[in-house]
Design a protein around this motif. Structure first.
Motif, mmCIF file in Angstrom:
data_model
loop_
_atom_site.group_PDB
_atom_site.id
_atom_site.type_symbol
_atom_site.label_atom_id
_atom_site.label_comp_id
_atom_site.label_asym_id
_atom_site.label_seq_id
_atom_site.Cartn_x
_atom_site.Cartn_y
_atom_site.Cartn_z
ATOM 1 N N ILE A 1 0.819 -1.207 0.000
ATOM 2 C CA ILE A 1 0.000 0.000 0.000
ATOM 3 C C ILE A 1 0.861 1.268 0.000
ATOM 4 O O ILE A 1 0.383 2.350 -0.357
ATOM 5 N N PRO B 1 -4.076 5.287 2.825
ATOM 6 C CA PRO B 1 -4.339 6.184 1.690
ATOM 7 C C PRO B 1 -5.347 7.269 2.061
ATOM 8 O O PRO B 1 -6.236 7.057 2.890
ATOM 9 N N SER C 1 -3.949 -5.604 2.340
ATOM 10 C CA SER C 1 -4.953 -4.560 2.594
ATOM 11 C C SER C 1 -4.541 -3.770 3.832
ATOM 12 O O SER C 1 -4.156 -4.352 4.848
ATOM 13 N N CYS C 2 -4.647 -2.450 3.745
ATOM 14 C CA CYS C 2 -4.222 -1.647 4.901
ATOM 15 C C CYS C 2 -5.274 -1.680 6.002
ATOM 16 O O CYS C 2 -5.006 -1.295 7.134
ATOM 17 N N GLY C 3 -6.491 -2.106 5.663
ATOM 18 C CA GLY C 3 -7.511 -2.293 6.694
ATOM 19 C C GLY C 3 -8.335 -1.065 7.002
ATOM 20 O O GLY C 3 -9.192 -1.096 7.886
ATOM 21 N N GLN C 4 -8.095 0.008 6.255
ATOM 22 C CA GLN C 4 -8.790 1.257 6.589
ATOM 23 C C GLN C 4 -10.278 1.190 6.265
ATOM 24 O O GLN C 4 -11.089 1.732 6.985
ATOM 25 N N CYS C 5 -10.622 0.557 5.123
ATOM 26 C CA CYS C 5 -12.059 0.515 4.808
ATOM 27 C C CYS C 5 -12.586 -0.919 4.816
ATOM 28 O O CYS C 5 -11.928 -1.853 4.377
ATOM 29 N N CYS D 1 -12.782 -3.583 1.722
ATOM 30 C CA CYS D 1 -11.485 -4.117 1.328
ATOM 31 C C CYS D 1 -10.895 -5.000 2.429
ATOM 32 O O CYS D 1 -10.438 -6.112 2.181
ATOM 33 N N THR E 1 -14.326 1.789 -2.122
ATOM 34 C CA THR E 1 -13.212 1.920 -1.173
ATOM 35 C C THR E 1 -12.505 3.261 -1.329
ATOM 36 O O THR E 1 -12.720 3.987 -2.300
ATOM 37 N N ILE E 2 -11.628 3.532 -0.386
ATOM 38 C CA ILE E 2 -10.921 4.813 -0.381
ATOM 39 C C ILE E 2 -9.874 4.873 -1.490
ATOM 40 O O ILE E 2 -9.674 5.902 -2.115
ATOM 41 N N CYS E 3 -9.203 3.767 -1.729
ATOM 42 C CA CYS E 3 -8.150 3.827 -2.749
ATOM 43 C C CYS E 3 -8.340 2.709 -3.761
ATOM 44 O O CYS E 3 -9.178 1.815 -3.604
ATOM 45 N N PHE F 1 -6.712 0.209 -4.386
ATOM 46 C CA PHE F 1 -6.438 -1.161 -3.944
ATOM 47 C C PHE F 1 -7.729 -1.982 -4.015
ATOM 48 O O PHE F 1 -7.692 -3.182 -4.294
ATOM 49 N N GLY F 2 -8.850 -1.317 -3.732
ATOM 50 C CA GLY F 2 -10.135 -2.018 -3.763
ATOM 51 C C GLY F 2 -10.350 -2.687 -5.110
ATOM 52 O O GLY F 2 -10.653 -3.886 -5.198
HETATM 53 S S1 SF4 Z 1 -9.070 0.124 -0.349
HETATM 54 FE FE1 SF4 Z 1 -9.230 0.907 1.768
HETATM 55 S S2 SF4 Z 1 -8.581 -0.794 3.111
HETATM 56 FE FE2 SF4 Z 1 -7.994 -1.277 1.007
HETATM 57 S S3 SF4 Z 1 -5.884 -0.617 0.899
HETATM 58 FE FE3 SF4 Z 1 -7.129 1.113 0.117
HETATM 59 S S4 SF4 Z 1 -7.586 2.384 1.897
HETATM 60 FE FE4 SF4 Z 1 -6.780 0.424 2.661
#
Ligand code: SF4
Ligand SMILES: Cc1cc2nc3c(=O)[nH]c(=O)nc-3n(C[C@H](O)[C@H](O)[C@H](O)COP(=O)(O)O)c2cc1C
Length: 528
Positions: A247, A265, A435-439, A442, A480-482, A484-485
């Motif tokens: 991430i 993110p 996954s960074c776990g923020q949302c 994801c 999702t926020i970024c 990555f989703g």
């Molecule tokens: S989508 Fe959300 S949980 Fe997944 S890496 Fe991006 S910020 Fe983190």
């Protein structure tokens, strides 16, 4: 050794009170299928370029020697090596002396005599698109720095190189660090940045040391530091080592990490750090390969450089081929001038004996998979044509038209020996871990998808699990926020769409009945 300043002591860290003034940009630089916009900006850049007289004369550029390569590591005849020209050379070392002997830092000298806007104009007119994943036009991104900006501008080189299947930036860093530094210094001149960072992942300790040494060498010779080559332009470049998280390659996660925080993110908008980035100041984030191209654009002139490759897909790019080919490795090609078939069969020596192509993931593990027996339509209107996987030109637009993306240039070849559930499970395990776990969609969804494909591989899944798998992916995508989703959802979505029968074939219909049986459910829960 270069050491970066602690952010608290950083003299260039601005007062953040005026942050609300940073304009938002309406597009996300990480979303690959965005339209390539700002045509009018590009057109005006072209006319701006033709008006100017500051482009370096050919005579200003010192002649360079013809490279000789290590035995067995010669470039393939279909390659066109510009960025990787010095990679695997037997007559080469990464020192500054060797670089200068071969014509290095000549473009920096030329750039010092140019107006910053003319450098940006050249990059726009050349049509350079980012090599980090989204293929966003570099000059257009630079143009997003707010006009009349009073805050410091930062440039960050993204050397996190995390996308599975991608292994190009590390070779530039290890073998040709001054090419990257020269590209960065010229880019800093263009965007008026006096402080720049190279964010490199922890797994590349040698790369970080090589860069730190190169920075010291460049400073000693006056190519970097105070009053570069007597120009009055000051620039410091610091190497920042990440802790090794995928991430941290996402540009806003990277910026948070660089600020010393957990790399969550940032919520968009603003879509571009050029509006609000490091310490909430205008920040340009570019990939290693992208920044290297800048010096070659100046060396050749934007017009000549833009003749390399194909329209809207200009220049060369390094394709990293892994998986089931005889000669995996890196190949620098003109964008769009080589087809998937030429890449796999001619350049990579084809598949192993007796094996057939099953699928290709063309742009790093986040890219949607392409089935070997699919047909695709590329081109528009009268120019539209149906092609097989072998005929796909390896460029941004063609791969997008085929429903996938050129991404980071990591081409993963899958032959018929690979169970598709095993491939997807491998990918899902990576994303669940990263996954960074923020949302929530994801964090929970990536692990859920991995658990389901674990069960498919182990033969403990029911056919309806495949629908659940697809449903989970679709509920991550776009929520999702970024990006990555999307990166973690697209593999599952595309694998289920294209290989549903094979995935269902790996499940056990009797497990369906077990769903009604509490004892079996308890046993299955213990297996997870
Ligand atoms: S989508 Fe959300 S949980 Fe997944 S890496 Fe991006 S910020 Fe983190
Ligand atoms: C999850 C994720 C990981 C990423 N990893 C990288 C990376 O390792 N290197 C990189 O250059 N870009 C990576 N990117 C893209 C960056 O966010 C950014 O778009 C890129 O560095 C911009 O450079 P470019 O315009 O030169 O391509 C990643 C994006 C996402 C969403």
């Amino acid at each position: 050794m270069s050491e970066e300043p602690e952010s608290a002591d950083n003299p260039e860290m601005p007062d953040q009170a005026n942050d609300s003034e940073a304009p938002d940009q309406p597009v996300n630089s990480d979303t690959p299928e965005q339209p390539v916009e700002a045509e009018s900006t590009e057109q005006s850049a072209e006319s701006e370029l033709s008006d100017r007289e500051t482009e370096p004369e050919e005579s200003e550029v010192r002649p360079v020697s013809e490279p000789t390569y290590l035995s067995g590591r010669e470039p393939h005849p279909m390659e066109r090596r510009i960025i990787f020209r010095n990679v695997d050379r037997e007559d080469w070392d990464p020192s500054l002396d060797r670089y200068v002997e071969d014509g290095g830092y000549e473009q920096l000298k030329a750039a010092i005599g140019m107006e910053p806007g003319d450098i940006t104009g050249a990059v726009k007119a050349a049509g350079l698109r980012g090599r980090g994943g989204a293929g966003f036009p570099t000059g257009v991104k630079w143009g997003f720095i707010p006009p009349h900006n009073e805050k410091p501008v930062y440039l960050i080189c993204n050397a996190d190189e995390s996308e599975p299947g991608t292994f190009k930036d590390r070779y530039i860093i290890h073998q040709d660090p001054h090419q990257l530094l020269e590209g960065m210094i010229i880019s800093c001149l263009a965007v008026d940045a006096h402080l720049a960072y190279i964010y490199i992942r922890e797994e590349f300790p040698e790369g970080a040391k090589t860069l730190e040494k190169a920075i010291e060498e460049a400073k000693e010779k006056g190519f970097l530091g105070k009053d570069i080559l007597g120009s009055g332009f000051d620039l410091e470049i610091y190497v920042h080592r990440g802790a090794g998280a995928y991430i941290c390659g996402e540009e806003t996660g990277l910026i948070e990490s660089l600020e010393g925080k957990r790399p969550y993110p940032r919520i968009k908008p603003p879509y571009f750090p050029a509006a609000m980035g490091l310490y909430l100041c205008p920040t340009i984030v570019n990939n290693v390969e992208t920044l290297c191209h800048v010096k070659h654009i100046l060396a050749m002139g934007a017009e000549e450089w833009s003749k390399i490759g194909t329209p809207n897909n200009t220049g060369t790019r390094i394709l990293c081929v892994s998986g089931d080919v005889r000669q995996p490795g890196y190949y620098e090609v003109e964008v769009g001038k080589v087809t998937m078939g030429q890449l796999i069969n001619d350049m990579c020596g084809g598949l192993r004996d007796g094996r057939e192509l099953k699928a290709v993931i063309p742009g790093g593990s986040s890219a949607k998979v392409l089935r070997a027996d699919e047909t695709f339509t590329i081109g528009r209107g009268d120019e539209a044509r149906e092609i097989s996987i072998w005929d796909i030109p390896m460029d941004f637009d063609s791969l997008a038209a085929c429903g996938s993306m050129a991404g980071s240039g990591g081409v993963i070849v899958i032959d018929d020996s690979r169970p598709i559930s095993w491939v997807l499970n491998n990918i899902n395990a990576f994303y669940a871990h990263e996954s960074c776990g923020q949302c929530t969609p994801c964090r929970e969804g990536s692990l859920w998808m991995k658990k389901i494909t674990d069960r498919v591989v182990a033969g403990n899944a029911s056919p309806s699990d495949i629908d659940t798998l697809e449903g989970v992916a679709r509920n991550i995508d776009g929520r999702t926020i970024c990006a990555f989703g999307e990166a973690c959802a697209w593999p599952t979505e595309s694998f289920v769409e294209k290989f549903r029968d094979e995935l269902i074939g790996d499940t056990d219909p009797e497990m369906e009945d077990d769903l009604l049986n509490p004892e079996a459910l308890t046993a299955a829960a213990h297996l997870q």
